[in-house]
Design a protein around this motif. Structure first.
Motif, PDB file in Angstrom:
ATOM      1  N   UNK A   1     100.816  20.203 -29.779  1.00  0.00           N
ATOM      2  CA  UNK A   1     100.002  21.273 -30.344  1.00  0.00           C
ATOM      3  C   UNK A   1     100.850  22.322 -31.035  1.00  0.00           C
ATOM      4  N   UNK A   2     102.044  22.585 -30.491  1.00  0.00           N
ATOM      5  CA  UNK A   2     102.962  23.523 -31.129  1.00  0.00           C
ATOM      6  C   UNK A   2     103.345  23.034 -32.518  1.00  0.00           C
ATOM      7  N   UNK A   3     103.667  21.752 -32.628  1.00  0.00           N
ATOM      8  CA  UNK A   3     104.060  21.200 -33.922  1.00  0.00           C
ATOM      9  C   UNK A   3     102.878  21.132 -34.887  1.00  0.00           C
ATOM     10  N   UNK A   4     101.685  20.916 -34.343  1.00  0.00           N
ATOM     11  CA  UNK A   4     100.500  20.934 -35.216  1.00  0.00           C
ATOM     12  C   UNK A   4     100.289  22.319 -35.817  1.00  0.00           C
ATOM     13  N   UNK A   5     100.477  23.365 -34.987  1.00  0.00           N
ATOM     14  CA  UNK A   5     100.326  24.721 -35.506  1.00  0.00           C
ATOM     15  C   UNK A   5     101.384  25.038 -36.555  1.00  0.00           C
TER      16      UNK A   5
ATOM     17  N   UNK B   1     111.704  35.848 -42.993  1.00  0.00           N
ATOM     18  CA  UNK B   1     111.642  37.267 -42.648  1.00  0.00           C
ATOM     19  C   UNK B   1     110.537  37.456 -41.626  1.00  0.00           C
ATOM     20  N   UNK B   2     110.920  37.508 -40.378  1.00  0.00           N
ATOM     21  CA  UNK B   2     109.924  37.625 -39.312  1.00  0.00           C
ATOM     22  C   UNK B   2     109.095  38.887 -39.495  1.00  0.00           C
TER      23      UNK B   2
ATOM     24  N   UNK C   1     118.353  34.648 -25.250  1.00  0.00           N
ATOM     25  CA  UNK C   1     117.900  35.324 -26.465  1.00  0.00           C
ATOM     26  C   UNK C   1     117.456  34.324 -27.529  1.00  0.00           C
ATOM     27  N   UNK C   2     118.146  33.195 -27.621  1.00  0.00           N
ATOM     28  CA  UNK C   2     117.733  32.159 -28.578  1.00  0.00           C
ATOM     29  C   UNK C   2     116.344  31.629 -28.225  1.00  0.00           C
ATOM     30  N   UNK C   3     116.115  31.389 -26.932  1.00  0.00           N
ATOM     31  CA  UNK C   3     114.793  30.934 -26.505  1.00  0.00           C
ATOM     32  C   UNK C   3     113.728  31.974 -26.814  1.00  0.00           C
ATOM     33  N   UNK C   4     114.039  33.258 -26.562  1.00  0.00           N
ATOM     34  CA  UNK C   4     113.088  34.325 -26.873  1.00  0.00           C
ATOM     35  C   UNK C   4     112.835  34.416 -28.373  1.00  0.00           C
ATOM     36  N   UNK C   5     113.906  34.251 -29.158  1.00  0.00           N
ATOM     37  CA  UNK C   5     113.764  34.303 -30.616  1.00  0.00           C
ATOM     38  C   UNK C   5     112.850  33.184 -31.105  1.00  0.00           C
ATOM     39  N   UNK C   6     113.014  31.980 -30.562  1.00  0.00           N
ATOM     40  CA  UNK C   6     112.178  30.848 -30.971  1.00  0.00           C
ATOM     41  C   UNK C   6     110.713  31.118 -30.644  1.00  0.00           C
ATOM     42  N   UNK C   7     110.455  31.664 -29.457  1.00  0.00           N
ATOM     43  CA  UNK C   7     109.071  31.954 -29.051  1.00  0.00           C
ATOM     44  C   UNK C   7     108.449  33.005 -29.969  1.00  0.00           C
TER      45      UNK C   7
END
Length: 526
Positions: free
Chosen positions: A59-63, A81-82, A162-168
């Motif tokens: 579902x993540x990849x579908x979004x 640019x987030x 921090x990388x995991x948080x950035x991805x989320x």
């Protein structure tokens, strides 16, 4: 289906027909005999859970596919640019937050994160070197520091989180931008007012939990992950930053603790010591928890009896003992029960004994003494908790039981104890866990003695046992303290023991709580 229900009903009737001791024995044996069934049930439910997990994962990849395939240029630019898609769709506050986080993340990665991850494989190359400095008077050699294994490991772990948080956050802001785009297509427009309203309305629980979760990460999760990582290194006094580097050693530390055989016999002794300390830790936690609990409950019940006079006085006396700092009481008791203490002097003066009783220096007597002292110190706390709970038990229950001819013993096991266990089940778990890590009582009374080295005379005693001077009343937590404060500073081995404590606490906490009435029969006393 009917046959299955009949079997369940028949087993329940058989259980109810058992006496109280046989019920306890049945529960004890049933817990262990049902483990294979629980394991089989867990494996049988694995495919369904795997399907749900894979559905969420895809579902993540579908979004993401939907955002890149059907999103407009604003949404697609948010991937670089987030927050751009949010800012251009009137949610400026959220968009600016995402952009500032991205900028801070990139800055951190350039300055600290990327260099730390680059050195994570070997935890540094050069710790320090001598640097010669010349001046008009003398030539001196000063150390110049380069890599620090501890900071490399710490910053690498922080970087990974921090990388995991950035991805989320990157995923959330991209999907939110696509949702706002879809809303605009049907004429619904968002604003900062909507974002602020959600913070204090729909997302109010998340807002309140933000600070506690941050504290949980900084003071619990990060140290725990750091401890697990150090358990796989040779971090000790020979490899102590900043002068030296430590490195990864895999499962060497675990093998040292759990090795059964050795040419010198050292590792087998270490395993024996670990087993004895672990056994004493569990025995101590059991008696320290339940002796305080049941004796404190009995004291509260005695004071609560209608015929007892001066109830406020007895409660005040017990409460006053709490006002005295516990470490003062324990230090005083330690001196009183020492080999040359006042208790031995008093017993000899009364001709009760002709020689000193080794209250804190004999392995068996010391353990009994520690449990009794802990009971004496801990009863007032349990008494206070039980007093309030006893007052809340409806008196009608006792009156009905008396009319039916129930004895005080029966009323205790049928009314008082079930109610108390229902309310204080989580408290008992907390006390048991706390007693596993009860550093004060053990260290202030006996300092963990007597030492194990005397029990292995003529054998090769491992350095971890000899240098730490681990004793027969030491808990795992006090042994860890000794390991990290002795001359070897073996933080790797201390982390292995700390990991064992974590596993033990998690195991017993999950078992006790999942089988407690507070969890299984939530509405029994509502």
């Amino acid at each position: 289906m009917a046959d299955k229900q009949a079997q369940v009903l028949e087993s329940q009737l058989e259980y109810l027909s058992l006496s109280k001791p046989r019920r306890i024995l049945y529960k004890f044996t049933h817990f262990f005999t049902s483990i294979p069934k629980k394991i089989k049930r867990a494996f049988s439910s694995t495919p369904g859970k795997a399907r749900k997990l894979s559905s969420s994962f895809f579902g993540v990849f579908r979004n993401l596919f939907s955002a890149f395939r059907y999103g407009d240029w604003k949404t697609r630019l948010s991937a670089l640019l987030m927050g751009f898609g949010l800012v251009t769709r009137r949610q400026i506050l959220r968009g600016v937050f995402y952009f500032l986080f991205e900028a801070a993340f990139i800055f951190f990665m350039i300055i600290i994160g990327a260099p730390s991850l680059g050195n994570l494989g070997n935890l540094g190359y050069i710790a320090s070197s001598k640097h010669t400095e010349l001046n008009d008077i003398i030539t001196i050699s000063v150390p110049k520091y380069y890599d620090n294994s501890f900071t490399i490991l710490l910053y690498s772990i922080i970087t990974i989180f921090l990388i995991l948080l950035f991805v989320v956050l990157w995923y959330n802001q991209l999907v939110d931008s696509k949702k706002l785009q879809d809303s605009e297509n049907i004429g619904k427009y968002a604003s900062d007012r909507t974002s602020v309203k959600n913070i204090f309305d729909k997302s109010y629980a998340t807002t309140l939990l933000a600070i506690p979760i941050g504290g949980l990460f900084v003071f619990t999760i990060l140290p725990m992950v750091m401890m697990i990582a150090i358990a796989f290194t040779d971090y000790d006094y020979l490899h102590e930053p900043t002068d030296k580097l430590f490195e990864w050693v895999g499962f060497y530390n675990f093998g040292t603790v759990f090795s059964i055989t050795s040419s010198s016999g050292g590792n087998s002794i270490l395993l024996q010591v670990f087993g004895r300390v672990l056994l004493w830790t569990l025995v101590w936690a059991f008696f320290a928890t339940f002796s305080n609990y049941f004796i404190g409950m009995v004291v509260a019940m005695i004071i609560n009896i209608k015929g007892i006079k001066l109830k406020k006085l007895w409660r005040t006396v017990l409460i006053t003992t709490i006002a005295i700092p516990q470490f003062i009481s324990l230090l005083l008791i330690s001196q009183m029960f020492s080999d040359e203490g006042i208790v031995n002097s008093f017993l000899q003066m009364l001709h009760i004994t002709s020689k000193n009783i080794r209250f804190l220096s004999d392995p068996i007597i010391a353990k009994i003494t520690i449990i009794l002292v802990n009971t004496w110190v801990g009863i007032p706390y349990t008494m206070l908790i039980c007093t309030g709970l006893l007052m809340n038990i409806p008196e009608d229950l006792y009156e009905s039981a008396r009319i039916d001819g129930a004895s005080p013993f029966t009323m205790y096991f049928k009314i008082t104890l079930p109610y108390m266990l229902f309310v204080t089940g989580p408290y008992l778990i907390n006390q048991f866990v706390g007693n596993i890590n009860n550093f004060n009582v053990i260290y202030l009374l006996s300092q963990g003695g007597p030492s194990f080295t005397a029990a292995f005379v003529g054998q090769v005693v491992p350095a971890l046992v000899r240098d730490s001077n681990v004793g027969q009343t030491d808990l795992l937590i006090t042994w860890i303290y000794k390991i990290t404060t002795n001359s070897s500073y073996d933080y790797g081995m201390a982390s292995v023991l700390g990991l064992m404590i974590f596993v033990i606490i998690a195991f017993f906490s999950l078992i006790f709580y999942s089988n407690s009435s507070a969890n299984k029969d939530e509405e029994a006393f509502q």
